[in-house]
Design a protein around this motif. Structure first.
Motif, short mmCIF file in Angstrom:
data_model
loop_
_atom_site.label_atom_id
_atom_site.label_comp_id
_atom_site.label_asym_id
_atom_site.label_seq_id
_atom_site.Cartn_x
_atom_site.Cartn_y
_atom_site.Cartn_z
N ASN A 11 0.83 -1.21 0.00
CA ASN A 11 0.00 0.00 0.00
C ASN A 11 0.87 1.26 0.00
OD1 ASN A 11 -2.73 1.30 0.39
ND2 ASN A 11 -1.71 2.04 2.24
N PHE A 12 1.97 1.22 0.75
CA PHE A 12 2.90 2.35 0.81
C PHE A 12 3.43 2.69 -0.58
CE2 PHE A 12 7.50 3.51 1.22
CZ PHE A 12 7.33 4.79 1.72
N LYS A 15 -0.16 2.95 -3.36
CA LYS A 15 -1.21 3.95 -3.12
C LYS A 15 -0.67 5.27 -2.56
CE LYS A 15 -4.97 0.64 -2.60
NZ LYS A 15 -6.05 0.12 -1.74
N LYS A 16 0.44 5.19 -1.81
CA LYS A 16 0.98 6.41 -1.20
C LYS A 16 2.21 6.93 -1.94
CE LYS A 16 -0.77 5.37 3.41
NZ LYS A 16 -0.43 5.19 4.84
N LYS A 17 2.52 6.30 -3.09
CA LYS A 17 3.67 6.70 -3.90
C LYS A 17 4.98 6.64 -3.11
CE LYS A 17 3.32 9.37 -7.37
NZ LYS A 17 3.28 10.55 -8.26
N GLY A 18 5.08 5.62 -2.25
CA GLY A 18 6.31 5.41 -1.50
C GLY A 18 7.44 4.96 -2.42
N ASN A 67 6.71 11.65 -4.96
CA ASN A 67 6.90 10.41 -4.21
C ASN A 67 7.11 10.69 -2.72
OD1 ASN A 67 6.76 8.89 -6.55
ND2 ASN A 67 8.97 8.89 -6.87
N PHE A 68 6.96 9.64 -1.91
CA PHE A 68 7.22 9.71 -0.48
C PHE A 68 8.46 8.85 -0.20
CE2 PHE A 68 7.06 8.83 3.94
CZ PHE A 68 6.34 9.85 4.54
N SER A 141 0.91 4.63 9.16
CA SER A 141 0.40 5.86 9.78
C SER A 141 -0.89 5.55 10.52
CB SER A 141 0.16 6.94 8.73
OG SER A 141 -0.80 6.50 7.79
N LYS A 146 -1.69 11.56 12.74
CA LYS A 146 -2.21 12.68 11.93
C LYS A 146 -2.69 13.82 12.83
CE LYS A 146 -3.53 9.72 8.06
NZ LYS A 146 -4.62 8.99 7.39
#
Length: 315
Positions: A11-12, A15-18, A67-68, A141, A146
């Motif tokens: 998912n990182f 979906k999160k552009k890791g 990206n992350f 996370s 958050k």
């Protein structure tokens, strides 16, 4: 079948552009990492190999691409002790994640690594499953994190009522939250309510005895109001929890000297120099000069000795 840890890492990336940025000369670890990507059906495009010289540029490029970045960095690489590189990265890029690679299981060293900004530590050699778990713990996370980030933003912008409202929400979710009491202390400090801020930081420290941040806040608080005795007491408590932090030993030494306790101060300054000689020769001269500048007004004769040592080392 994917585990929960597998799903978090996938998912990182998807979906999160890791994006992973690896700085290592360990061929076995690199092979393990590539095998992990294959196990998770992730492409090698999600990994960038970097050097110490190109690392900051690679992180910057990835952020610009949206990206992350997750940086995975060797603690020791080609004679360099990269603790200062971790600190530099976190100072430049506030929101990136960093995992530090090491061959040693040493509580003091791990405390030092985490204090300087690493989000996690991997002790090598490591299996594929353990690597996945470490990455998952690092990038996962939560709703609480958050809220904490939002509260910090409000405090920074002096929106203290909104910040206070979020602290109350955090305490409802987690009544024993150390970070909530730190944030509460920060709000009181912004309002110049020093006694209340100190009480909150002390409460945070009680709730997490190995957590360094409350003690750091107490150091900052007492430095701001000029209470050097209390500042020194909290610096020394931090030094017991994380004894390899040579910058803190320098600050302890300077504080002793500011209190006219020169012999005690010199003892801590010399211990800091000894640690740097052991781990990080490349910053020895600059650190000796830094010590000299910090103490030149109070003890010019001692300052001159550190300058002389720096010059001799460069020669």
């Amino acid at each position: 079948m994917q585990t929960n840890y597998d799903s978090i890492v996938v998912n990182f990336v998807q979906k999160k552009k890791g994006h992973f940025i690896l700085v290592s000369d360990d061929v076995l670890f690199e092979k393990t990492f590539l095998a992990m990507l294959k196990t998770l059906a992730l492409t090698e495009d999600s990994l960038t190999l970097a050097t110490l010289d190109t690392l900051i540029l690679k992180v910057k490029e990835n952020i610009e691409y949206g990206n992350f970045p997750l940086v995975i960095l060797e603690l020791f690489l080609k004679g360099n002790y990269n603790i200062e590189k971790i600190k530099e990265l976190k100072n430049i890029f506030k929101n990136i994640k960093i995992i530090c690679l090491t061959n040693e299981i040493d509580r003091d060293k791990i405390a030092h690594i985490l204090e300087y900004g690493a989000d996690n530590v991997i002790v090598k050699p490591v299996s594929i499953n353990s690597l996945i778990q470490k990455i998952a713990f690092t990038v996962k996370s939560s709703g609480l994190s958050k809220l904490v980030d939002k509260c910090k933003e409000f405090i920074e912008n002096n929106n203290l009522e909104e910040a206070e409202s979020i602290v109350n929400k955090i305490l409802k979710i987690k009544p024993d939250s150390s970070i909530a009491y730190i944030l509460k202390g920060d709000i009181f400090k912004k309002r110049n309510k020093i006694k209340e801020a100190e009480e909150c930081y002390l409460e945070a420290s009680k709730r997490s005895k190995l957590y360094l941040e409350p003690l750091k806040k107490l150091v900052e608080l007492h430095e701001a109001i000029g209470d050097l005795e209390k500042k020194l007491a909290y610096l020394k408590r931090l030094d017991k929890l994380s004894p390899l932090n040579y910058n803190r030993k320098i600050e302890i030494g300077k504080t002793y000297i500011d209190l006219d306790k020169v012999d005690e101060g010199k003892e801590y300054l010399d211990e800091a120099v000894k640690q740097i000689k052991k781990y990080s020769q490349e910053i020895l001269a600059s650190t000796l000069m830094d010590i000299a500048l910090k103490i030149k007004d109070k003890v010019p004769h001692l300052s001159s000795k550190y300058i002389e040592e720096a010059i001799n080392f460069k020669a």
